[in-house]
Design a protein around this motif. Structure first.
Motif, PDB file in Angstrom:
ATOM      1  N   ASP A  48      47.606  43.817  34.964  1.00  0.00           N
ATOM      2  CA  ASP A  48      48.414  42.661  34.566  1.00  0.00           C
ATOM      3  C   ASP A  48      47.684  41.338  34.696  1.00  0.00           C
ATOM      4  OD1 ASP A  48      50.418  44.533  34.259  1.00  0.00           O
ATOM      5  OD2 ASP A  48      51.332  44.124  36.200  1.00  0.00           O
ATOM      6  N   MET A  49      46.710  41.265  35.638  1.00  0.00           N
ATOM      7  CA  MET A  49      46.027  40.001  35.888  1.00  0.00           C
ATOM      8  C   MET A  49      44.547  40.037  35.555  1.00  0.00           C
ATOM      9  SD  MET A  49      47.865  39.119  39.542  1.00  0.00           S
ATOM     10  CE  MET A  49      47.090  37.528  39.640  1.00  0.00           C
ATOM     11  N   GLY A  50      44.028  41.230  35.264  1.00  0.00           N
ATOM     12  CA  GLY A  50      42.617  41.340  34.918  1.00  0.00           C
ATOM     13  C   GLY A  50      41.685  41.102  36.091  1.00  0.00           C
ATOM     14  N   LEU A  51      42.131  41.408  37.299  1.00  0.00           N
ATOM     15  CA  LEU A  51      41.292  41.172  38.476  1.00  0.00           C
ATOM     16  C   LEU A  51      40.204  42.231  38.575  1.00  0.00           C
ATOM     17  CD1 LEU A  51      43.804  40.165  41.309  1.00  0.00           C
ATOM     18  CD2 LEU A  51      42.721  38.750  39.548  1.00  0.00           C
ATOM     19  N   ARG A  52      39.021  41.809  38.983  1.00  0.00           N
ATOM     20  CA  ARG A  52      37.934  42.729  39.264  1.00  0.00           C
ATOM     21  C   ARG A  52      38.217  43.450  40.582  1.00  0.00           C
ATOM     22  NH1 ARG A  52      35.688  37.754  37.718  1.00  0.00           N
ATOM     23  NH2 ARG A  52      34.491  37.816  35.762  1.00  0.00           N
ATOM     24  N   LEU A  75      40.734  48.395  32.877  1.00  0.00           N
ATOM     25  CA  LEU A  75      42.037  47.737  32.875  1.00  0.00           C
ATOM     26  C   LEU A  75      41.901  46.262  32.496  1.00  0.00           C
ATOM     27  CD1 LEU A  75      43.722  49.410  35.981  1.00  0.00           C
ATOM     28  CD2 LEU A  75      43.464  50.224  33.637  1.00  0.00           C
ATOM     29  N   ARG A  76      40.782  45.627  32.848  1.00  0.00           N
ATOM     30  CA  ARG A  76      40.520  44.249  32.415  1.00  0.00           C
ATOM     31  C   ARG A  76      40.397  44.196  30.885  1.00  0.00           C
ATOM     32  NH1 ARG A  76      38.375  40.029  35.167  1.00  0.00           N
ATOM     33  NH2 ARG A  76      36.617  39.715  33.744  1.00  0.00           N
ATOM     34  N   HIS A  77      39.652  45.148  30.330  1.00  0.00           N
ATOM     35  CA  HIS A  77      39.511  45.197  28.876  1.00  0.00           C
ATOM     36  C   HIS A  77      40.858  45.449  28.213  1.00  0.00           C
ATOM     37  CE1 HIS A  77      35.304  44.786  29.179  1.00  0.00           C
ATOM     38  NE2 HIS A  77      35.007  46.024  29.505  1.00  0.00           N
ATOM     39  N   THR A  78      41.683  46.280  28.845  1.00  0.00           N
ATOM     40  CA  THR A  78      42.999  46.574  28.281  1.00  0.00           C
ATOM     41  C   THR A  78      43.849  45.311  28.203  1.00  0.00           C
ATOM     42  OG1 THR A  78      42.937  48.849  29.148  1.00  0.00           O
ATOM     43  CG2 THR A  78      45.100  47.947  28.584  1.00  0.00           C
ATOM     44  N   LEU A  79      43.813  44.503  29.252  1.00  0.00           N
ATOM     45  CA  LEU A  79      44.551  43.247  29.254  1.00  0.00           C
ATOM     46  C   LEU A  79      44.032  42.318  28.160  1.00  0.00           C
ATOM     47  CD1 LEU A  79      46.486  41.131  30.428  1.00  0.00           C
ATOM     48  CD2 LEU A  79      44.702  40.538  32.093  1.00  0.00           C
ATOM     49  N   ALA A  80      42.703  42.193  28.034  1.00  0.00           N
ATOM     50  CA  ALA A  80      42.116  41.302  27.031  1.00  0.00           C
ATOM     51  C   ALA A  80      42.493  41.738  25.624  1.00  0.00           C
ATOM     52  CB  ALA A  80      40.596  41.273  27.192  1.00  0.00           C
ATOM     53  N   LEU A  89      40.420  33.286  21.780  1.00  0.00           N
ATOM     54  CA  LEU A  89      39.334  33.695  22.670  1.00  0.00           C
ATOM     55  C   LEU A  89      39.283  32.808  23.910  1.00  0.00           C
ATOM     56  CD1 LEU A  89      36.370  34.600  20.277  1.00  0.00           C
ATOM     57  CD2 LEU A  89      38.035  36.103  21.366  1.00  0.00           C
ATOM     58  N   LYS A  90      39.630  31.541  23.752  1.00  0.00           N
ATOM     59  CA  LYS A  90      39.648  30.637  24.901  1.00  0.00           C
ATOM     60  C   LYS A  90      40.696  31.087  25.911  1.00  0.00           C
ATOM     61  CE  LYS A  90      38.674  26.881  27.271  1.00  0.00           C
ATOM     62  NZ  LYS A  90      39.646  27.016  28.356  1.00  0.00           N
ATOM     63  N   GLU A  91      41.846  31.531  25.426  1.00  0.00           N
ATOM     64  CA  GLU A  91      42.896  32.010  26.336  1.00  0.00           C
ATOM     65  C   GLU A  91      42.450  33.284  27.051  1.00  0.00           C
ATOM     66  OE1 GLU A  91      46.863  30.393  23.974  1.00  0.00           O
ATOM     67  OE2 GLU A  91      45.963  32.316  23.415  1.00  0.00           O
ATOM     68  N   VAL A  92      41.785  34.177  26.316  1.00  0.00           N
ATOM     69  CA  VAL A  92      41.274  35.398  26.935  1.00  0.00           C
ATOM     70  C   VAL A  92      40.221  35.065  27.989  1.00  0.00           C
ATOM     71  CG1 VAL A  92      40.024  37.562  26.519  1.00  0.00           C
ATOM     72  CG2 VAL A  92      41.757  36.789  24.895  1.00  0.00           C
ATOM     73  N   ALA A  93      39.335  34.127  27.653  1.00  0.00           N
ATOM     74  CA  ALA A  93      38.295  33.718  28.601  1.00  0.00           C
ATOM     75  C   ALA A  93      38.903  33.125  29.865  1.00  0.00           C
ATOM     76  CB  ALA A  93      37.353  32.709  27.942  1.00  0.00           C
ATOM     77  N   ASP A  94      39.970  32.355  29.712  1.00  0.00           N
ATOM     78  CA  ASP A  94      40.627  31.748  30.875  1.00  0.00           C
ATOM     79  C   ASP A  94      41.258  32.816  31.769  1.00  0.00           C
ATOM     80  OD1 ASP A  94      39.895  29.251  30.055  1.00  0.00           O
ATOM     81  OD2 ASP A  94      41.823  28.775  29.106  1.00  0.00           O
ATOM     82  N   VAL A  95      41.916  33.801  31.150  1.00  0.00           N
ATOM     83  CA  VAL A  95      42.571  34.848  31.932  1.00  0.00           C
ATOM     84  C   VAL A  95      41.542  35.705  32.678  1.00  0.00           C
ATOM     85  CG1 VAL A  95      43.950  36.965  31.790  1.00  0.00           C
ATOM     86  CG2 VAL A  95      44.627  34.945  30.486  1.00  0.00           C
ATOM     87  N   LEU A  96      40.440  36.052  31.985  1.00  0.00           N
ATOM     88  CA  LEU A  96      39.414  36.889  32.609  1.00  0.00           C
ATOM     89  C   LEU A  96      38.429  36.088  33.452  1.00  0.00           C
ATOM     90  CD1 LEU A  96      38.547  39.447  29.780  1.00  0.00           C
ATOM     91  CD2 LEU A  96      40.285  39.579  31.573  1.00  0.00           C
ATOM     92  N   ARG A  97      38.545  34.739  33.381  1.00  0.00           N
ATOM     93  CA  ARG A  97      37.703  33.845  34.161  1.00  0.00           C
ATOM     94  C   ARG A  97      36.217  34.031  33.848  1.00  0.00           C
ATOM     95  NH1 ARG A  97      38.761  36.603  38.073  1.00  0.00           N
ATOM     96  NH2 ARG A  97      40.317  37.758  36.925  1.00  0.00           N
ATOM     97  N   HIS A  98      35.906  34.131  32.550  1.00  0.00           N
ATOM     98  CA  HIS A  98      34.513  34.201  32.120  1.00  0.00           C
ATOM     99  C   HIS A  98      33.861  32.832  32.273  1.00  0.00           C
ATOM    100  CE1 HIS A  98      35.310  37.935  29.389  1.00  0.00           C
ATOM    101  NE2 HIS A  98      35.073  38.274  30.637  1.00  0.00           N
TER     102      HIS A  98
END
Length: 318
Positions: free
Chosen positions: A165-169, A265-270, A280-289
């Motif tokens: 749900d949060m894309g945490l490592r 699971l991170r990829h699944t969220l993205a 892509l900016k929103e995805v980057a923010d959620v995954l903290r790239h």
């Protein structure tokens, strides 16, 4: 008679000190260098030492490690033997990185290794060549349906939800503290992340409910402020990154899914965010790239928008 003088009570003569295996001693010094000079984590050091150990033991077989006797042919043969006929990119990259790292260390020690380093080629990987692997919606349902289970069912379920749900490592999940959760604001504060900054993320309701259930009904009272604990030698200690990965892998296997860790699971969220129209900016923010370049791989999943960018047919005037 003095009982201590009896032969049965006599202490055996102290055996001579067992000499340290030269290769083992060399690996110890290399590991110290990786830790103290390079500042690498334990797992990274272990992986590099494991590969270097195979090279040194094959060449020197317990004898004195003399880098001058190591040839370019030895390096080539080791790489070919280690990787086999069909090496993966990740395996080849790991071997190349470990060998280069060791040779840099030997340069610090005063050895000339230019000829050896020159034969270590970097494995080719085309940027954005593959699609990120992710779970389909029905597979996500299978995964969640397979939970909770085991001796710590609520902990396992909460860990999976944190990644899904949060894309945490895995390392970020292991480092979560009770104090990081702001229940009133519905946020989670991450410190010491891969990007070396503090991030405040929204706490999804399903994830918050899983965490609350774990804290109220399964996590025993403990002075540690670590959120997730594991049992070691009859005591509860903060969970490790390795243990988090194992929890997720076991959950995937139980659901009959590919044996993967938190990154699946991170990829699944993205992928879910992209399919819902997220930028892509929103995805980057959620995954903290740290860089938007890292997120570009998910642009290939945006099929509706890509369909609006047709290429001219060969031979046509357009």
């Amino acid at each position: 008679m003095n009982p201590t003088a009896h032969p049965r009570n006599a202490q055996p003569a102290r055996s001579a000190a067992v000499p340290i295996d030269p290769v083992t001693d060399e690996l110890r010094r290399y590991d110290d260098h990786l830790r103290d000079v390079r500042g690498l984590a334990a797992k990274t050091r272990h992986d590099r030492c494991r590969i270097v150990a195979q090279l040194l033991r094959k060449k020197f077989a317990g004898g004195v490690v003399t880098i001058a006797k190591l040839s370019a042919v030895d390096i080539r043969r080791f790489i070919a033997r280690h990787l086999g006929d069909s090496p993966s990119h990740s395996a080849a990259a790991q071997v190349a990185t470990a060998l280069r790292s060791y040779l840099r260390y030997r340069t610090v020690c005063g050895d000339s290794v230019v000829g050896l380093s020159a034969v270590i080629s970097s494995p080719v990987q085309w940027k954005l060549a593959s699609l990120p692997r992710a779970l389909k919606p029905d597979e996500v349902q299978r995964l969640l349906a397979a939970l909770p289970y085991g001796r710590k069912p609520r902990r396992g379920y909460a860990i999976v939800r944190c990644a899904l749900d949060m894309g945490l490592r895995a390392g970020e999940i292991a480092n979560l503290s009770i104090d990081a959760i702001d229940w009133r604001e519905g946020t989670v504060t991450l410190k010491g992340t891969k990007s070396r900054r503090q991030d405040i993320l929204p706490l999804p309701m399903a994830t918050g409910q899983a965490l609350a259930d774990y804290l109220q009904h399964e996590r025993l009272a403990n002075p540690s402020r670590a959120l997730f604990l594991c049992r070691r030698e009859s005591r509860d200690i903060p969970i490790t990154t390795y243990a988090v990965e194992n929890v997720i892998r076991r959950a995937c296997r139980r659901a009959g899914l590919p044996d993967s860790g938190s990154h699946l699971l991170r990829h699944t969220l993205a992928c879910r965010l992209v399919e819902q129209g997220g930028s892509l900016k929103e995805v980057a923010d959620v995954l903290r790239h740290r860089s938007l370049e890292t997120t570009r791989i998910y642009a290939k999943l945006d099929t509706p928008n890509l369909a609006e960018v047709p290429l001219p047919w060969p031979g046509s005037e357009s």
